[in-house]
Design an enzyme around this catalytic site. Structure first.
Site, PDB file in Angstrom:
ATOM      1  N   ASP A  38     -26.037 -11.756  11.157  1.00  0.00           N
ATOM      2  CA  ASP A  38     -26.043 -10.333  10.785  1.00  0.00           C
ATOM      3  C   ASP A  38     -26.283  -9.517  12.047  1.00  0.00           C
ATOM      4  O   ASP A  38     -26.545 -10.054  13.134  1.00  0.00           O
ATOM      5  CB  ASP A  38     -27.156 -10.053   9.747  1.00  0.00           C
ATOM      6  CG  ASP A  38     -26.850  -8.847   8.856  1.00  0.00           C
ATOM      7  OD1 ASP A  38     -26.861  -7.721   9.387  1.00  0.00           O
ATOM      8  OD2 ASP A  38     -26.587  -9.027   7.662  1.00  0.00           O
ATOM      9  N   ASP A  64     -21.971  -9.594  15.390  1.00  0.00           N
ATOM     10  CA  ASP A  64     -21.161  -8.471  14.911  1.00  0.00           C
ATOM     11  C   ASP A  64     -19.800  -9.048  14.535  1.00  0.00           C
ATOM     12  O   ASP A  64     -19.056  -9.528  15.398  1.00  0.00           O
ATOM     13  CB  ASP A  64     -21.017  -7.424  16.033  1.00  0.00           C
ATOM     14  CG  ASP A  64     -20.177  -6.227  15.598  1.00  0.00           C
ATOM     15  OD1 ASP A  64     -19.520  -6.289  14.538  1.00  0.00           O
ATOM     16  OD2 ASP A  64     -20.171  -5.232  16.345  1.00  0.00           O
ATOM     17  N   VAL A  65     -19.457  -8.994  13.244  1.00  0.00           N
ATOM     18  CA  VAL A  65     -18.224  -9.655  12.790  1.00  0.00           C
ATOM     19  C   VAL A  65     -16.953  -9.003  13.337  1.00  0.00           C
ATOM     20  O   VAL A  65     -15.871  -9.576  13.255  1.00  0.00           O
ATOM     21  CB  VAL A  65     -18.122  -9.745  11.242  1.00  0.00           C
ATOM     22  CG1 VAL A  65     -19.225 -10.611  10.674  1.00  0.00           C
ATOM     23  CG2 VAL A  65     -18.092  -8.368  10.591  1.00  0.00           C
ATOM     24  N   TYR A 156     -11.996   1.802   1.522  1.00  0.00           N
ATOM     25  CA  TYR A 156     -12.656   0.602   1.000  1.00  0.00           C
ATOM     26  C   TYR A 156     -11.652  -0.225   0.194  1.00  0.00           C
ATOM     27  O   TYR A 156     -11.524  -1.439   0.380  1.00  0.00           O
ATOM     28  CB  TYR A 156     -13.856   1.016   0.151  1.00  0.00           C
ATOM     29  CG  TYR A 156     -14.748  -0.117  -0.272  1.00  0.00           C
ATOM     30  CD1 TYR A 156     -15.538  -0.793   0.657  1.00  0.00           C
ATOM     31  CD2 TYR A 156     -14.821  -0.532  -1.606  1.00  0.00           C
ATOM     32  CE1 TYR A 156     -16.369  -1.841   0.267  1.00  0.00           C
ATOM     33  CE2 TYR A 156     -15.646  -1.567  -2.002  1.00  0.00           C
ATOM     34  CZ  TYR A 156     -16.426  -2.224  -1.063  1.00  0.00           C
ATOM     35  OH  TYR A 156     -17.245  -3.262  -1.453  1.00  0.00           O
ATOM     36  N   LYS A 160     -10.356  -4.047   1.010  1.00  0.00           N
ATOM     37  CA  LYS A 160     -10.652  -5.123   0.063  1.00  0.00           C
ATOM     38  C   LYS A 160      -9.367  -5.695  -0.555  1.00  0.00           C
ATOM     39  O   LYS A 160      -9.283  -6.890  -0.850  1.00  0.00           O
ATOM     40  CB  LYS A 160     -11.614  -4.624  -1.011  1.00  0.00           C
ATOM     41  CG  LYS A 160     -13.007  -4.275  -0.460  1.00  0.00           C
ATOM     42  CD  LYS A 160     -13.646  -5.478   0.215  1.00  0.00           C
ATOM     43  CE  LYS A 160     -15.078  -5.231   0.660  1.00  0.00           C
ATOM     44  NZ  LYS A 160     -15.716  -6.409   1.271  1.00  0.00           N
ATOM     45  N   THR A 193     -27.359  -3.502  -4.558  1.00  0.00           N
ATOM     46  CA  THR A 193     -27.663  -3.733  -3.129  1.00  0.00           C
ATOM     47  C   THR A 193     -27.595  -2.398  -2.393  1.00  0.00           C
ATOM     48  O   THR A 193     -27.173  -1.373  -2.951  1.00  0.00           O
ATOM     49  CB  THR A 193     -26.635  -4.680  -2.453  1.00  0.00           C
ATOM     50  OG1 THR A 193     -25.407  -3.957  -2.272  1.00  0.00           O
ATOM     51  CG2 THR A 193     -26.379  -5.949  -3.231  1.00  0.00           C
TER      52      THR A 193
HETATM   53  N1  LIG Z   1     -22.940  -4.397  -3.922  1.00  0.00           N
HETATM   54  C1  LIG Z   1     -21.800  -4.247  -4.595  1.00  0.00           C
HETATM   55  O1  LIG Z   1     -21.752  -3.583  -5.663  1.00  0.00           O
HETATM   56  C2  LIG Z   1     -20.526  -4.876  -4.081  1.00  0.00           C
HETATM   57  C3  LIG Z   1     -19.402  -4.851  -4.912  1.00  0.00           C
HETATM   58  C4  LIG Z   1     -18.212  -5.415  -4.451  1.00  0.00           C
HETATM   59  C5  LIG Z   1     -18.178  -6.020  -3.214  1.00  0.00           C
HETATM   60  N2  LIG Z   1     -19.283  -6.045  -2.410  1.00  0.00           N
HETATM   61  C6  LIG Z   1     -19.153  -6.685  -1.099  1.00  0.00           C
HETATM   62  O2  LIG Z   1     -20.192  -7.622  -0.927  1.00  0.00           O
HETATM   63  C7  LIG Z   1     -20.438  -7.819   0.467  1.00  0.00           C
HETATM   64  C8  LIG Z   1     -21.930  -7.751   0.730  1.00  0.00           C
HETATM   65  O3  LIG Z   1     -22.388  -6.435   0.487  1.00  0.00           O
HETATM   66  P1  LIG Z   1     -23.803  -6.085  -0.163  1.00  0.00           P
HETATM   67  O4  LIG Z   1     -23.530  -5.396  -1.426  1.00  0.00           O
HETATM   68  O5  LIG Z   1     -24.689  -7.266  -0.152  1.00  0.00           O
HETATM   69  O6  LIG Z   1     -24.286  -4.942   0.861  1.00  0.00           O
HETATM   70  P2  LIG Z   1     -25.499  -4.871   1.888  1.00  0.00           P
HETATM   71  O7  LIG Z   1     -25.354  -3.558   2.574  1.00  0.00           O
HETATM   72  O8  LIG Z   1     -26.789  -5.165   1.182  1.00  0.00           O
HETATM   73  O9  LIG Z   1     -25.225  -6.079   2.898  1.00  0.00           O
HETATM   74  C9  LIG Z   1     -24.192  -6.038   3.847  1.00  0.00           C
HETATM   75  C10 LIG Z   1     -24.652  -6.768   5.095  1.00  0.00           C
HETATM   76  O10 LIG Z   1     -23.560  -6.753   6.040  1.00  0.00           O
HETATM   77  C11 LIG Z   1     -24.110  -6.509   7.316  1.00  0.00           C
HETATM   78  N3  LIG Z   1     -23.098  -5.949   8.214  1.00  0.00           N
HETATM   79  C12 LIG Z   1     -22.534  -4.722   8.178  1.00  0.00           C
HETATM   80  N4  LIG Z   1     -21.698  -4.569   9.212  1.00  0.00           N
HETATM   81  C13 LIG Z   1     -21.736  -5.724   9.926  1.00  0.00           C
HETATM   82  C14 LIG Z   1     -21.096  -6.192  11.095  1.00  0.00           C
HETATM   83  N5  LIG Z   1     -20.255  -5.417  11.795  1.00  0.00           N
HETATM   84  N6  LIG Z   1     -21.361  -7.446  11.536  1.00  0.00           N
HETATM   85  C15 LIG Z   1     -22.226  -8.233  10.842  1.00  0.00           C
HETATM   86  N7  LIG Z   1     -22.878  -7.850   9.742  1.00  0.00           N
HETATM   87  C16 LIG Z   1     -22.636  -6.608   9.286  1.00  0.00           C
HETATM   88  C17 LIG Z   1     -25.256  -5.530   7.060  1.00  0.00           C
HETATM   89  O11 LIG Z   1     -26.160  -5.496   8.141  1.00  0.00           O
HETATM   90  C18 LIG Z   1     -25.835  -6.072   5.772  1.00  0.00           C
HETATM   91  O12 LIG Z   1     -26.869  -6.999   6.017  1.00  0.00           O
HETATM   92  C19 LIG Z   1     -19.636  -6.724   1.182  1.00  0.00           C
HETATM   93  O13 LIG Z   1     -18.442  -7.289   1.695  1.00  0.00           O
HETATM   94  C20 LIG Z   1     -19.315  -5.736   0.069  1.00  0.00           C
HETATM   95  O14 LIG Z   1     -18.158  -4.985   0.318  1.00  0.00           O
HETATM   96  C21 LIG Z   1     -20.456  -5.488  -2.831  1.00  0.00           C
END
Ligand SMILES: NC(=O)c1ccc[n+]([C@@H]2O[C@H](COP(=O)([O-])OP(=O)(O)OC[C@H]3O[C@@H](n4cnc5c(N)ncnc54)[C@H](O)[C@@H]3O)[C@@H](O)[C@H]2O)c1
Length: 265
Positions: A38, A64-65, A156, A160, A193
């Site tokens: 992360d 950093d991804v 977004y 996706k 989240t």
């Molecule tokens: N929470 C929802 O409702 C939901 C719904 C659909 C999809 N998602 C997807 O699930 C995945 C996880 O999201 P989440 O809900 O746990 O959110 P979150 O914000 O809690 O976690 C996302 C994590 O990604 C990290 N991150 C962001 N940019 C980064 C980078 N450049 N390099 C490395 N790490 C990075 C952040 O630091 C964070 O720890 C995401 O791809 C999100 O799009 C979430």
């Protein structure tokens, strides 16, 4: 009883929070050795401590991804530490919302860089190590926004949706190569989240709030989710676990939707 991913090595991006953190915990509990990565090092190191105290093998790397150099370094460290890679969870993501005419080009590009370039780089740099080990499972975390559109989240949705078809193409490529690597996308619905801090207020209702996260997200959930409640991160992590395990050995190129029925309603 054998645990479900016993002895496998799993790399989880965006593991400091939310779904990624939960996936790391669930995969560790089921026997995987974890590489958690992360940008948020304090939270990443806290996860590392939690896993080690519980007796699990785990490393945490700053990553950093969007950076190709970071990916090369993380895969090299995974090879040095564990000698193999069986599971890749491309989970890191961001959500930026707002009307398309108001979206700064820089924000569009940032979202594409994290959500789409990050997944491409992860697959590109992890596949050789997975293939050396005889196969593996790649789980690309997309969203129901990659299947069903909503207003004010065009960037977004674009990223996706891109992850969804990128996944299917790579799945066919791996199947043709007979490399033993399965590639699937996972599509969460509304999950509790921090990502909603930047999404809520502009999704669906078009308002430009963002300050009333709790009530607004609850209202959206009530209106849009047939089951009537949000997912917990563990609900999504359990789907990741199944795709990571050999229980899904005949599953590739598919899209696993975990959304309380939202996308069918
Ligand atoms: N929470 C929802 O409702 C939901 C719904 C659909 C999809 N998602 C997807 O699930 C995945 C996880 O999201 P989440 O809900 O746990 O959110 P979150 O914000 O809690 O976690 C996302 C994590 O990604 C990290 N991150 C962001 N940019 C980064 C980078 N450049 N390099 C490395 N790490 C990075 C952040 O630091 C964070 O720890 C995401 O791809 C999100 O799009 C979430």
């Amino acid at each position: 009883m054998t645990r479900r991913v016993e002895g496998k090595v799993a790399l989880v991006t965006g593991a400091a929070n939310g779904i990624g953190r939960s996936a790391a915990l669930v995969l560790a509990r089921e026997g995987a050795k974890i590489i958690a990565t992360d940008l948020q090092d304090e939270k990443g190191v806290s996860l590392l401590r939690e896993l080690r105290v519980a007796g699990y093998e785990c490393e945490y790397y700053h990553h950093d991804v969007t950076s190709e150099e970071d990916w090369q370094s993380v895969v090299a460290q995974t090879r040095a530490r564990f000698g193999r890679l069986d599971i890749l969870v491309n989970n890191a993501g961001i959500g930026l919302s707002g009307p398309v005419v108001d979206m700064a080009f820089a924000d569009w590009k940032r979202q594409v860089a994290v959500n789409l370039d990050g997944v491409f780089l992860g697959v590109k740099h992890s596949l050789p190590l997975m293939r050396e080990g005889g196969g593996g499972s790649i789980i690309n975390v997309s969203s129901i926004a990659g299947i069903k559109a909503s207003p004010n989240v065009s960037g977004y949705c674009a990223t996706k949706g891109g992850v969804r078809l990128f996944t299917k193409s790579v799945a066919l490529e791996c199947a043709a190569a007979k490399d033993g690597v399965r590639v699937n996308s996972l599509h969460p619905g509304i999950t509790e989240t921090a990502i909603w801090d930047t999404l809520i207020g502009t999704v669906e209702d078009g308002s430009n709030g963002g300050r009333e996260r709790g009530p607004t997200l609850d209202k959206l959930t009530e209106r849009a989710v047939p089951l009537g409640y949000k997912a917990a991160p563990e609900d999504i992590a359990n789907g990741i676990l199944w795709l990571a395990s050999d229980e899904s050995r005949y599953v590739t190129g598919t899209e696993l939707v975990i959304d309380g029925g939202r996308s069918i309603g």
